[in-house]
Design a protein around this motif. Structure first.
Motif, PDB file in Angstrom:
ATOM      1  N   GLN A   1      -7.549   7.985  13.283  1.00  0.00           N
ATOM      2  CA  GLN A   1      -7.757   6.677  12.610  1.00  0.00           C
ATOM      3  C   GLN A   1      -9.142   6.797  11.713  1.00  0.00           C
ATOM      4  N   TRP A   2      -9.035   6.122  10.733  1.00  0.00           N
ATOM      5  CA  TRP A   2      -9.889   5.777   9.781  1.00  0.00           C
ATOM      6  C   TRP A   2     -10.222   4.436   9.295  1.00  0.00           C
ATOM      7  N   SER A   3     -11.505   4.293   8.952  1.00  0.00           N
ATOM      8  CA  SER A   3     -11.864   3.013   8.307  1.00  0.00           C
ATOM      9  C   SER A   3     -12.282   3.108   6.949  1.00  0.00           C
ATOM     10  N   ASP A   4     -13.256   3.902   6.479  1.00  0.00           N
ATOM     11  CA  ASP A   4     -13.627   3.921   5.200  1.00  0.00           C
ATOM     12  C   ASP A   4     -13.045   5.475   4.613  1.00  0.00           C
ATOM     13  N   PHE A   5     -12.330   5.562   3.804  1.00  0.00           N
ATOM     14  CA  PHE A   5     -11.848   6.937   3.399  1.00  0.00           C
ATOM     15  C   PHE A   5     -11.098   6.793   2.231  1.00  0.00           C
ATOM     16  N   THR A   6     -10.853   8.003   1.496  1.00  0.00           N
ATOM     17  CA  THR A   6     -10.047   8.355   0.348  1.00  0.00           C
ATOM     18  C   THR A   6      -8.679   9.155   1.003  1.00  0.00           C
ATOM     19  N   LEU A   7      -7.561   8.600   0.603  1.00  0.00           N
ATOM     20  CA  LEU A   7      -6.325   9.136   0.782  1.00  0.00           C
ATOM     21  C   LEU A   7      -5.559   9.707  -0.338  1.00  0.00           C
ATOM     22  N   GLN A   8      -4.997  10.962  -0.382  1.00  0.00           N
ATOM     23  CA  GLN A   8      -4.332  11.485  -1.546  1.00  0.00           C
ATOM     24  C   GLN A   8      -3.070  12.097  -0.847  1.00  0.00           C
ATOM     25  N   LEU A   9      -1.893  11.717  -1.772  1.00  0.00           N
ATOM     26  CA  LEU A   9      -0.690  12.610  -1.447  1.00  0.00           C
ATOM     27  C   LEU A   9       0.288  12.370  -2.473  1.00  0.00           C
ATOM     28  N   GLU A  10       1.336  13.334  -2.290  1.00  0.00           N
ATOM     29  CA  GLU A  10       2.313  13.180  -3.265  1.00  0.00           C
ATOM     30  C   GLU A  10       3.482  12.650  -2.790  1.00  0.00           C
ATOM     31  N   VAL A  11       4.529  11.910  -3.566  1.00  0.00           N
ATOM     32  CA  VAL A  11       5.556  11.093  -3.151  1.00  0.00           C
ATOM     33  C   VAL A  11       6.764  11.660  -4.047  1.00  0.00           C
ATOM     34  N   PHE A  12       7.800  11.475  -3.474  1.00  0.00           N
ATOM     35  CA  PHE A  12       9.195  11.615  -4.281  1.00  0.00           C
ATOM     36  C   PHE A  12       9.928  10.650  -3.949  1.00  0.00           C
ATOM     37  N   VAL A  13      10.394   9.678  -4.712  1.00  0.00           N
ATOM     38  CA  VAL A  13      11.447   8.588  -4.115  1.00  0.00           C
ATOM     39  C   VAL A  13      12.723   9.002  -4.372  1.00  0.00           C
ATOM     40  N   ASN A  14      13.709   9.394  -3.488  1.00  0.00           N
ATOM     41  CA  ASN A  14      15.087   9.771  -3.773  1.00  0.00           C
ATOM     42  C   ASN A  14      15.892   8.875  -3.743  1.00  0.00           C
ATOM     43  N   GLY A  15      15.843   8.293  -4.690  1.00  0.00           N
ATOM     44  CA  GLY A  15      16.824   6.986  -4.968  1.00  0.00           C
ATOM     45  C   GLY A  15      16.534   5.947  -6.060  1.00  0.00           C
ATOM     46  N   GLN A  16      17.033   4.970  -6.388  1.00  0.00           N
ATOM     47  CA  GLN A  16      16.943   4.066  -7.606  1.00  0.00           C
ATOM     48  C   GLN A  16      16.404   2.809  -6.772  1.00  0.00           C
ATOM     49  N   GLY A  17      15.198   2.386  -7.192  1.00  0.00           N
ATOM     50  CA  GLY A  17      14.556   0.991  -6.707  1.00  0.00           C
ATOM     51  C   GLY A  17      14.435   1.087  -5.147  1.00  0.00           C
ATOM     52  N   LEU A  18      13.933   2.038  -4.299  1.00  0.00           N
ATOM     53  CA  LEU A  18      13.858   2.172  -3.014  1.00  0.00           C
ATOM     54  C   LEU A  18      12.482   1.597  -2.656  1.00  0.00           C
ATOM     55  N   ASN A  19      12.421   0.975  -1.449  1.00  0.00           N
ATOM     56  CA  ASN A  19      11.136   0.552  -1.137  1.00  0.00           C
ATOM     57  C   ASN A  19      10.588   0.982   0.151  1.00  0.00           C
ATOM     58  N   SER A  20       9.009   1.334  -0.100  1.00  0.00           N
ATOM     59  CA  SER A  20       8.622   1.763   0.964  1.00  0.00           C
ATOM     60  C   SER A  20       7.038   1.517   1.015  1.00  0.00           C
TER      61      SER A  20
END
Length: 549
Positions: free
Chosen positions: A406-425
Motif C-alpha cells: 500500500q502507498w499514499s504519496d508515490f510515483t508509479l511508472q508502467l508500460e501498457v499495451f492495449v490489445n484491441g480497439q477502444g478497450l477500457n481499463s
C-alpha cells in the motif's frame, strides 16, 4: 497495402507537390490523360486500401502503376521502374530503406534521422505495413502493428526545413499533422522514456506550473521566458522526492536567477536554508551551479548562448553539472526530503526549455516471472497470467489484480499495451484493500472523437476518471506506451509517454471512501479488468514512495 502504392503516391507528391497529385484516367487509352486524384472518384479495386488516417485525409486512391520518378536523383534508386510489384529502394543518410519509409526517414528531414514513435506525445498516422518489433507475438490472431510516424515530425522546425528544401511538400505534411489536432512541440526520446524521464514543461503551455505573479512567465518559441520588473516565480504543481532534473537555459546580461528543488508549498520567496537553490546567471560570484547559502560550485569559463544544467537529488546528496561537467557535489546532514521544483528570476532575462525529470529510488512491483506481490480474485472473471516474454497479461472482466503493498504519496511508472480497439481499463490507486475498483482511477482508453485527440472518449488515457479528462489522448491501441502516475497529498498528475495529460487537486471533504471524498490514506494499486473484451499487457511496473517531509 502493396508497397508500390507508397512509392507511386510519394513520387507524385515529390514531383508536383500538393494538391497536384495526378492519376491515370482509366478510360483513356494508354493512360495518357491525367487528372488530379482528389477530383477523381475512388477506384473500386483500390477502395480496400483506404484503411488509415492518411488515406481519409487525402481522399487519395492511387493507381498501382507509375513511371520513373525523381527519387533516383536524391537517393540513388537501385531500381528506376516502380511497377506494381517492384518498389525502388533508396539509400539515404541512414542506409537502405524502401517505400515511403525511406523517403520519410532519409529525405524529408533534410538529412536528419527520423523521429522515433515515442519522441512525441502527439497523434500519429499509420502507414502500413511494418510490424512493430515490440508488439506481442503470441496472440491467437496476431494484429500487425502499423508503422507509426509522429505527427510532430511533420510540424515545427522540421516543416521549416522541408519548406527550404522540398518546396510544396511541406504543405502536405502540415495538412497531415492537422488531422489529429495541434501537436505538442516538446519531444522525449525512447531511451529517455525507458529510463523514466517525463516532461515538466510541454513546450507550449504552463500546464503543470503556477506563475507568481500571474503573467510573469510567457511561452515563446518552445521556451519559458521571464524578463521581470520584479521577482518572477514559477513553481511546479507536483512535489517530488528523489529525482534527476535536466534543462536548457539562456541567461541574458546581468541575470540573477536560480532553479529551486524541494521547495515547500507556501515558501515564496524561497528560503535557501529550507530548500535547494542552484544559481544561474551571468555575474561571476557565486559561480553558476552553486547552492546558494550552502556551497559554491567549481567555476567554469564564461560561455555565451544556451547552456545545459543537470541536477540530481537523492536522499541528502546533491549533484550539479553544467554542460556535461560536474561542478558541485554536496552532502546535506539534515536534508530537505521533498517539495516542488521552481524557477526564480530576480533580474535580467531568462529563457528555459526542455525541462525533464526522472524519478529516482524506484522499486519493481512485477518480477516478470510470476504474480508474487499481487493478489488475484479467482471468484471474478478477470484472468491474470505471465507471458513467456515476461509481461503481465490481463484478460476478461469484470475483475482486478491488486498489489499486496500500500502507498499514499508515490510515483508509479508502467508500460501498457492495449490489445484491441477502444478497450477500457484503468489503474486504481489509494484503493481500499479487498474492495472492487474502489480508489482513484487513472483511465486507460485510447479513443477520441472527430479525429481530434483533444476530445477523449470516456475520460481518455491518463485522465482521472470522473474527476478530470485527459487534455490529450497521446497513445494508440496496439502500441506500447508509458504511463506515470504521481500522487502527493490531494494533488494528482499523470504523464503518458512523458507528456502530462492531467493535473488535478481533490478539494472535496475528507472521506475514507475515495468515491465520496478526499482520501489521503495509503491504499493498494489495482489493475482493472473492465469487461469481457479486456486484453491488456503490462511490463516494467515500478514505484517510488515519496519520503515524509
Amino acid at each position: 497495402m502493396p508497397r508500390a502504392w507508397h512509392g507511386n503516391m510519394m513520387q507524385r507528391w515529390w514531383r508536383w507537390g500538393w494538391p497536384h497529385i495526378w492519376r491515370r484516367q482509366p478510360s483513356s487509352p494508354g493512360g495518357t490523360f491525367l487528372r488530379p486524384i482528389d477530383a477523381a472518384p475512388a477506384a473500386p479495386h483500390n477502395r480496400r486500401h483506404a484503411r488509415t488516417a492518411i488515406h481519409h485525409t487525402l481522399a487519395a486512391r492511387a493507381d498501382r502503376r507509375a513511371g520513373r520518378g525523381l527519387f533516383h536523383r536524391q537517393f540513388g534508386c537501385t531500381r528506376s521502374w516502380m511497377g506494381p510489384r517492384r518498389v525502388g529502394r533508396f539509400r539515404g543518410p541512414r542506409g537502405r530503406h524502401d517505400g515511403v519509409r525511406g523517403l520519410v526517414r532519409a529525405g524529408l528531414a533534410g538529412g536528419r534521422s527520423h523521429l522515433p514513435l515515442a519522441q512525441t506525445a502527439a497523434g500519429r498516422f499509420a502507414i502500413p505495413p511494418a510490424r512493430d518489433s515490440h508488439a506481442p507475438t503470441h496472440f491467437t490472431k496476431p494484429s500487425p502493428a502499423p508503422m507509426r510516424y509522429p505527427a510532430a515530425f511533420f510540424g515545427g522546425a522540421h516543416v521549416r526545413i522541408i519548406a527550404q528544401r522540398r518546396g510544396m511538400c511541406c504543405l502536405l505534411m502540415l495538412g497531415l499533422a492537422g488531422a489529429a489536432g495541434a501537436q505538442p512541440p516538446a519531444a522525449i526520446t525512447p531511451q529517455e522514456l525507458n529510463e523514466g524521464w517525463i516532461l515538466l514543461f510541454d513546450g507550449a503551455t504552463l500546464f503543470g506550473w503556477q506563475a507568481v505573479p500571474a503573467g510573469a512567465w510567457q511561452v515563446s518559441e518552445s521556451a519559458l521566458h521571464a524578463a521581470p520588473a520584479e521577482k518572477a516565480f514559477l513553481r511546479s504543481t507536483s512535489q517530488f522526492g528523489d529525482f534527476a532534473l535536466k534543462l536548457r537555459y539562456l541567461a541574458g546580461p546581468q541575470t540573477d536567477a536560480a532553479v529551486v528543488a524541494r521547495l515547500a508549498s507556501q515558501s515564496l520567496p524561497p528560503d535557501p536554508s529550507k530548500c535547494y537553490m542552484v544559481r544561474l546567471g551571468t555575474p561571476d560570484r557565486p559561480p553558476e551551479g552553486s547552492l546558494l547559502g550552502r556551497k559554491e560550485a567549481r567555476a567554469l569559463p564564461a560561455r555565451a548562448g544556451w547552456r545545459t544544467l543537470e541536477l540530481c537529488f537523492q536522499g541528502g546528496r546533491v549533484g550539479v553539472a553544467l554542460d556535461g561537467q560536474q561542478v558541485l557535489d554536496y552532502a546535506d546532514p539534515q536534508p530537505v526530503r521533498r517539495g516542488h521544483v521552481a524557477i526564480v528570476c530576480s533580474k535580467g532575462s531568462l529563457k528555459v526549455a526542455e525541462i525533464k525529470l526522472k524519478p529516482l529510488s524506484m522499486k519493481n512491483l512485477f518480477n516478470g516471472k510470476d504474480l508474487s506481490g499481487w493478489k488475484t480474485y479467482p471468484e471474478l472473471k478477470t484472468i491474470a497470467t505471465v507471458t513467456p516474454e515476461g509481461w503481465l497479461r490481463l484478460q476478461n472482466g469484470k475483475g482486478q489484480l491488486e498489489t499486496e503493498g500500500q502507498w499514499s504519496d508515490f510515483t508509479l511508472q508502467l508500460e501498457v499495451f492495449v490489445n484491441g480497439q477502444g478497450l477500457n481499463s484503468g489503474v486504481f490507486f489509494r484503493s481500499i484493500p479487498g474492495e472492487i475498483w474502489n480508489g482513484y482511477e487513472s483511465q486507460i482508453h485510447n479513443g477520441y472523437r472527430d479525429g481530434d485527440r483533444t476530445k477523449p472518449v470516456d475520460c481518455g488515457t491518463g485522465g482521472i476518471f470522473r474527476r478530470q479528462n485527459a487534455r490529450r489522448v497521446v497513445p494508440d491501441d496496439r502500441q506500447w506506451f508509458w504511463k506515470t502516475i504521481h500522487a502527493d497529498g490531494p494533488h494528482m498528475a499523470v504523464w503518458v509517454n512523458g507528456y502530462q495529460v492531467s493535473d488535478w487537486t481533490d478539494t472535496r471533504p475528507p472521506d475514507e471512501n475515495p468515491r465520496r471524498g478526499r482520501r489521503l490514506k495509503a491504499g493498494t494499486i489495482i489493475l482493472q479488468g473492465h469487461d469481457p473484451k479486456t486484453d491488456l499487457f503490462f511490463r516494467n511496473i515500478r514505484i517510488a514512495e515519496l519520503p515524509l517531509q
